[in-house]
Write a protein that holds these residues in place. Structure first.
Motif, PDB file in Angstrom:
ATOM      1  N   UNK A 168      -0.617 -31.076  42.273  1.00  0.00           N
ATOM      2  CA  UNK A 168       0.372 -30.701  43.281  1.00  0.00           C
ATOM      3  C   UNK A 168       0.150 -31.423  44.601  1.00  0.00           C
ATOM      4  N   UNK A 169      -1.086 -31.808  44.893  1.00  0.00           N
ATOM      5  CA  UNK A 169      -1.385 -32.468  46.161  1.00  0.00           C
ATOM      6  C   UNK A 169      -1.154 -33.970  46.128  1.00  0.00           C
ATOM      7  N   UNK A 170      -0.858 -34.531  44.969  1.00  0.00           N
ATOM      8  CA  UNK A 170      -0.592 -35.963  44.901  1.00  0.00           C
ATOM      9  C   UNK A 170       0.729 -36.286  45.597  1.00  0.00           C
ATOM     10  N   UNK A 171       0.781 -37.489  46.177  1.00  0.00           N
ATOM     11  CA  UNK A 171       1.952 -37.869  46.975  1.00  0.00           C
ATOM     12  C   UNK A 171       2.797 -38.947  46.312  1.00  0.00           C
ATOM     13  N   UNK A 172       2.423 -39.383  45.093  1.00  0.00           N
ATOM     14  CA  UNK A 172       3.197 -40.439  44.452  1.00  0.00           C
ATOM     15  C   UNK A 172       4.546 -39.949  43.948  1.00  0.00           C
ATOM     16  N   UNK A 173       4.616 -38.664  43.572  1.00  0.00           N
ATOM     17  CA  UNK A 173       5.865 -38.046  43.141  1.00  0.00           C
ATOM     18  C   UNK A 173       5.905 -36.628  43.689  1.00  0.00           C
ATOM     19  N   UNK A 174       6.997 -35.940  43.420  1.00  0.00           N
ATOM     20  CA  UNK A 174       7.084 -34.557  43.882  1.00  0.00           C
ATOM     21  C   UNK A 174       6.051 -33.700  43.164  1.00  0.00           C
ATOM     22  N   UNK A 175       5.596 -32.649  43.844  1.00  0.00           N
ATOM     23  CA  UNK A 175       4.585 -31.764  43.280  1.00  0.00           C
ATOM     24  C   UNK A 175       5.080 -31.128  41.985  1.00  0.00           C
TER      25      UNK A 175
END
Length: 209
Positions: free
Chosen positions: A122-129
């Motif tokens: 969920x914290x990744x920023x490459x795609x939506x959580x």
């Protein structure tokens, strides 16, 4: 219909594989293990399943406090080491009481691995959580559902102890990829000594006005 996993999500899947596999095995096979290996009665076999579930739920309840004080990857490594100890105890156990200890350790070890991976996705920023969490959940739950039947196949050919022992290579894989969970607690995005900026909270409201 299907959230395509990226390479970082597949790494997180690798972190969860051992926990999902051994959780499913313990829930579905622990009572059968006790009856087959030690010829225990229904009460002891049922208590084994209950002990696994209780230790897992209790550890999951208190896991957040440990993650807040330590890194997610550090907590995951401790849980994976506990899981490995549980598997080895179950595999080599000479008595029912020792096996119950092993299943209790498996409950502790499997308790928070998947929630930590969900948080990291969920914290990744490459795609939506939402897409990242969906991609991780889809593949991980497939492993959770397919694990027990595959372990049953192993049990039929090499014995039910081997069905749990096969989890060791997956634990090693999870240990090698646990660093992807992050080195800092999720709640420590800002320094602890930095006071929150009130204007920052007011900006969205001003924009809406």
């Amino acid at each position: 219909m299907f959230a395509r996993p990226t390479l970082p999500i597949l790494v997180l899947v690798a972190v969860t594989l051992s926990a999902m596999l051994l959780e499913g095995a313990s829930i579905d096979w622990s009572a059968i293990y006790m009856r087959t290996v030690f010829d225990t009665g229904p009460f002891v076999a049922g208590c084994t399943v209950a002990l696994f579930a209780f230790s897992q739920a209790t550890t999951r309840f208190f896991a957040d406090s440990f993650v807040d004080r330590h890194s997610p990857s550090g907590v995951a490594r401790v849980l994976l080491a506990t899981m490995a100890a549980g598997v080895l105890i179950v595999f080599f156990s000479p008595a029912p009481a020792v096996s119950m200890l092993g299943f209790a350790l498996l409950g502790i070890g499997t308790s928070a691995i998947f929630p930590l991976a969900i948080s990291a996705a969920a914290q990744r920023t490459d795609r939506s959580a939402a897409i990242n969490v969906a991609a991780l959940s889809q593949i991980s739950f497939v492993a959770f559902l397919l694990g027990p039947p595959l372990l049953g196949f192993v049990s039929d050919h090499w014995g039910i102890r081997s069905a749990f022992g096969i989890g060791i290579p997956f634990i090693v894989l999870s240990l090698l990829t646990a660093g992807s969970l992050g080195r800092r607690p999720a709640k420590s995005a800002a320094p602890a000594d930095e006071a929150p900026d009130p204007a920052r909270k007011m900006l969205p409201q001003a924009g809406e006005a």
